[in-house]
Design a protein around this motif. Structure first.
Motif, PDB file in Angstrom:
ATOM      1  N   ASP A   1       6.399 -26.204 -62.723  1.00  0.00           N
ATOM      2  CA  ASP A   1       5.041 -26.227 -62.164  1.00  0.00           C
ATOM      3  C   ASP A   1       4.696 -27.623 -61.649  1.00  0.00           C
ATOM      4  N   ALA A   2       5.065 -28.653 -62.412  1.00  0.00           N
ATOM      5  CA  ALA A   2       4.777 -30.036 -62.005  1.00  0.00           C
ATOM      6  C   ALA A   2       5.569 -30.418 -60.757  1.00  0.00           C
TER       7      ALA A   2
ATOM      8  N   VAL B   1       8.996 -42.167 -56.340  1.00  0.00           N
ATOM      9  CA  VAL B   1       9.735 -40.927 -56.605  1.00  0.00           C
ATOM     10  C   VAL B   1       9.342 -40.387 -57.972  1.00  0.00           C
ATOM     11  N   ARG B   2       9.054 -39.087 -58.037  1.00  0.00           N
ATOM     12  CA  ARG B   2       8.806 -38.409 -59.304  1.00  0.00           C
ATOM     13  C   ARG B   2      10.143 -37.838 -59.788  1.00  0.00           C
TER      14      ARG B   2
ATOM     15  N   ALA C   1       3.967 -30.076 -53.207  1.00  0.00           N
ATOM     16  CA  ALA C   1       2.816 -29.607 -52.438  1.00  0.00           C
ATOM     17  C   ALA C   1       1.914 -30.759 -52.030  1.00  0.00           C
ATOM     18  N   GLU C   2       1.895 -31.830 -52.831  1.00  0.00           N
ATOM     19  CA  GLU C   2       1.082 -33.007 -52.524  1.00  0.00           C
ATOM     20  C   GLU C   2       1.791 -33.972 -51.580  1.00  0.00           C
TER      21      GLU C   2
ATOM     22  N   PRO D   1       9.420 -34.605 -67.601  1.00  0.00           N
ATOM     23  CA  PRO D   1      10.428 -34.202 -68.601  1.00  0.00           C
ATOM     24  C   PRO D   1      10.717 -32.705 -68.501  1.00  0.00           C
ATOM     25  N   ILE D   2      11.968 -32.333 -68.769  1.00  0.00           N
ATOM     26  CA  ILE D   2      12.362 -30.934 -68.691  1.00  0.00           C
ATOM     27  C   ILE D   2      13.340 -30.623 -69.819  1.00  0.00           C
ATOM     28  N   ALA D   3      13.379 -29.374 -70.227  1.00  0.00           N
ATOM     29  CA  ALA D   3      14.319 -28.903 -71.243  1.00  0.00           C
ATOM     30  C   ALA D   3      14.957 -27.610 -70.760  1.00  0.00           C
TER      31      ALA D   3
END
Length: 647
Positions: free
Chosen positions: A535-536, A494-495, A542-543, A519-521
């Protein structure tokens, strides 16, 4: 109308349930019968050599030549035909190929039966070469079939059963084959001939009960250029670092096993003071240990592909092998001991524990590696990757035999000294593998933390988390350990998307980064980082990967679920606009609020011994939501209902 969640389904299945199902049992039986028959045949050849030597029809130097030739003749087809075998296993429907290879076994064993009756050693060696060829053809389909018939959460348990069945079948085959000429006397050649043919027929009959399994790549054109295809297939094993090093780990397992089992006969006689029976006893301890370790992998891994067990297995093998050296560094003081006499001798139980422990941790080491190779390799390449691994395995087996002989004959090393060197080499190789692919050691650290700090109960994970394809997991956020707990309970990688300050927590940062967390802010805090995160996420979905998010955006401060933020809607809308809608799996953590690393206590309080060490935590999942326009509020309601009143 309010959403009413379905009753949670508890994931309390056992790997032994597979032995009652047609999708697994016939396959398991075929591979066990094959391993059993191979070893009956090889040990019967050794028995025939001994009988002919006693009868004076075979010179001692000729017997020694045949004994040395036999292993080389059996292993040679792995070098010559593995590339072709991998392509054939990819191209053909797998059940059909298994039936073909078991039919080949009937013909080969019929030829070997003639060799036994005529006591014709050249004919038996030709049949032995053909047996190696048949094993080479069966090898790629043996492991590539499992991901097609098992779900991801069953891979570890299924591989554990296969390794257990193989190790026990090898042991029983050696005992049975080695006993034929001792018990049957002059009738030994006829008993051996009948036994191997009957076993081959039984394997073919059972193979016909295996359900149809589609080919991995039916349009593949088979190339007969052995050298070129061997190199190409070997390169397939090296595309992904984790798979490359899992293949290396399996080959190293064969290296260790070859050195250990090759030395056991002389070790039992010289260092343990026993006879052939004591050698079989020592081999049984190792084999039973491997079987037990293989079976325990599912329980320890929580039904996931848990490569965190690999470092545990590697260092456990080194520890027990090191202790085996110190337990008996010199030759035995007595000779001709029976098994009972050996067991009663001082210090013997330490040796018994060491041999069993080496096998046990070998099981921990190799089963997750097989499961990782199967889960991370594309289905259309898996049989060829297994074939490439078999080529490398054969090279390691030959190297182990050559190195063992060289160290003893030219440097004068004793068998305990060889075990000591192997223990040190194993630790060094493990450290090297884990340093170049830190995912192995990261999973070990996270597995150790989760299993030490919590008692997990799973509800609906197997049923509702998709076995393949993209999915978005949404869950309440209670503690700093949430991502590790979810990763430990979900069969697929899991990402996780997490607040960058949590991502950068000391020690944990290395784990999160190695696990490819995102990571996100907040938009006001760092809009560029936020955009990179979205975007990530989109690229991962998509993958075909699974992405896990905590839509509250922060840890709960009071144990309640905070309103879900609209970022989840943005993720789903972006995927839908690209023409690839993503299912959302609502999940909930229960029991985390009063456990360690939540915000229930002050920062000072969290530094003290927590009130609920080994807290009982439940992870609950329900059916995926396929509507791309589902709102954050609707998902929040589902997660609230799943969690219930227990925070």
């Amino acid at each position: 109308m309010a959403h009413v969640p379905e009753p949670p389904v508890t994931d309390h299945h056992s790997q032994f349930d597979l032995l009652r199902q047609r999708r697994f049992l016939p396959y398991f039986t075929v591979q066990a019968l094959g391993a059993f028959n191979d070893n009956v045949y090889r040990q019967a050849i050794i028995g025939l050599l001994g009988a002919m030597a006693l009868a004076g029809t075979l010179a001692a130097d000729t017997r020694a030549l045949y004994t040395q030739l036999a292993p080389a003749i059996f292993i040679l087809p792995y070098f010559l035909f593995s590339a072709t075998a991998g392509q054939i296993a990819e191209k053909l429907e797998k059940q059909r190929l298994i039936v073909i290879t078991t039919a080949m076994e009937i013909a080969i064993m019929s030829l070997a039966a003639v060799g036994f009756v005529l006591q014709n050693m050249p004919l038996l060696l030709v049949a032995l070469f053909c047996t190696g060829l048949q094993s080479t053809l069966f090898g790629p389909v043996k492991y590539s079939i499992l991901p097609s018939v098992l779900r991801p959460e069953e891979l570890t348990g299924g591989n554990g059963l296969v390794e257990m069945g193989t190790s026990i079948s090898i042991l029983l085959g050696m005992i049975f084959g080695g006993s034929i000429f001792l018990l049957a006397g002059a009738a030994g050649p006829y008993v051996a001939a009948v036994s191997i043919v009957v076993l081959a027929i039984a394997g073919n009959l059972v193979a016909r009960r295996i359900p149809r399994v589609d080919a991995g790549e039916p349009g593949l054109r088979v190339s007969w250029n052995v050298l070129r295809e061997s190199l190409r297939i070997w390169k397939l094993t090296r595309r992904q670092p984790a798979v490359r090093n899992a293949v290396l780990g399996v080959s190293w397992f064969w290296f260790i096993g070859t050195v250990l089992t090759a030395q056991l006969p002389m070790y039992a006689e010289t260092n343990l003071g026993g006879t052939q029976a004591l050698y079989i006893f020592a081999l049984a301890l190792f084999s039973i240990g491997v079987g037990a370790g293989s079976l325990l992998c599912e329980k320890l891994s929580g039904r996931t592909v848990e490569i965190g067990l690999v470092p545990l297995g590697a260092f456990g093998v080194s520890a027990f092998m090191l202790d085996l050296y110190f337990a008996r560094p010199g030759e035995a003081l007595a000779a001709g001991l029976s098994v009972t006499q050996f067991v009663a001798a001082p210090g013997s139980w330490r040796i018994i524990l060491d041999l069993t422990g080496i096998g046990l941790f070998t099981g921990f080491f190799v089963v997750p590696l097989f499961a990782l190779i199967q889960s991370r390799t594309p289905r259309a390449e898996l049989a060829r990757v297994i074939a490439g691994m078999n080529i490398q395995n054969a090279a390691f087996i030959v190297a182990a035999a050559v190195i063992g002989i060289a160290l003893q004959r030219f440097l004068g090393w004793s068998i305990p000294q060889l075990f000591l060197a192997l223990a040190i080499a194993n630790a060094l190789v493990a450290l090297w593998i884990f340093s170049i692919v830190p995912e192995f050691f990261m999973r070990f650290v996270s597995w150790l933390m989760v299993r030490a700090l919590y008692r997990l109960e799973l509800h609906g994970i197997e049923k509702h988390v998709p076995d393949e394809g993209p999915a978005l997991l949404v869950c309440n956020h209670v503690s700093y350990m949430d991502a590790l707990i979810l990763a430990a309970t979900i069969p697929r990688p899991v990402r996780f998307v997490m607040y960058h300050r949590i991502f950068n927590v000391p020690v944990m940062r290395w784990i999160f980064r190695t696990a490819r967390a995102i990571p996100i802010a907040g938009a006001r805090e760092d809009p560029a980082l936020m955009q990179r995160a979205f975007d990530a996420i989109d690229a991962a979905l998509a993958e075909g990967e699974i992405v896990g998010i905590f839509p509250e955006g922060a840890l709960t401060k009071d144990g309640d679920i905070a309103p879900f933020k609209s970022g989840v809607e943005r993720i789903l809308q972006r995927a839908a606009d690209a023409g690839r809608p993503v299912p959302v799996v609502p999940m909930a953590l229960r029991g985390m609020w009063s456990s360690m690393w939540s915000r229930r206590d002050s920062r000072l309080g969290r530094m003290r011994v927590p009130r609920r060490f080994r807290a009982r935590v439940a992870v609950v999942a329900e059916a995926p939501v396929s509507d791309p326009e589902v709102t954050a509020q609707q998902l929040e309601a589902r997660v609230r209902a799943l969690r219930g009143a227990e925070a």
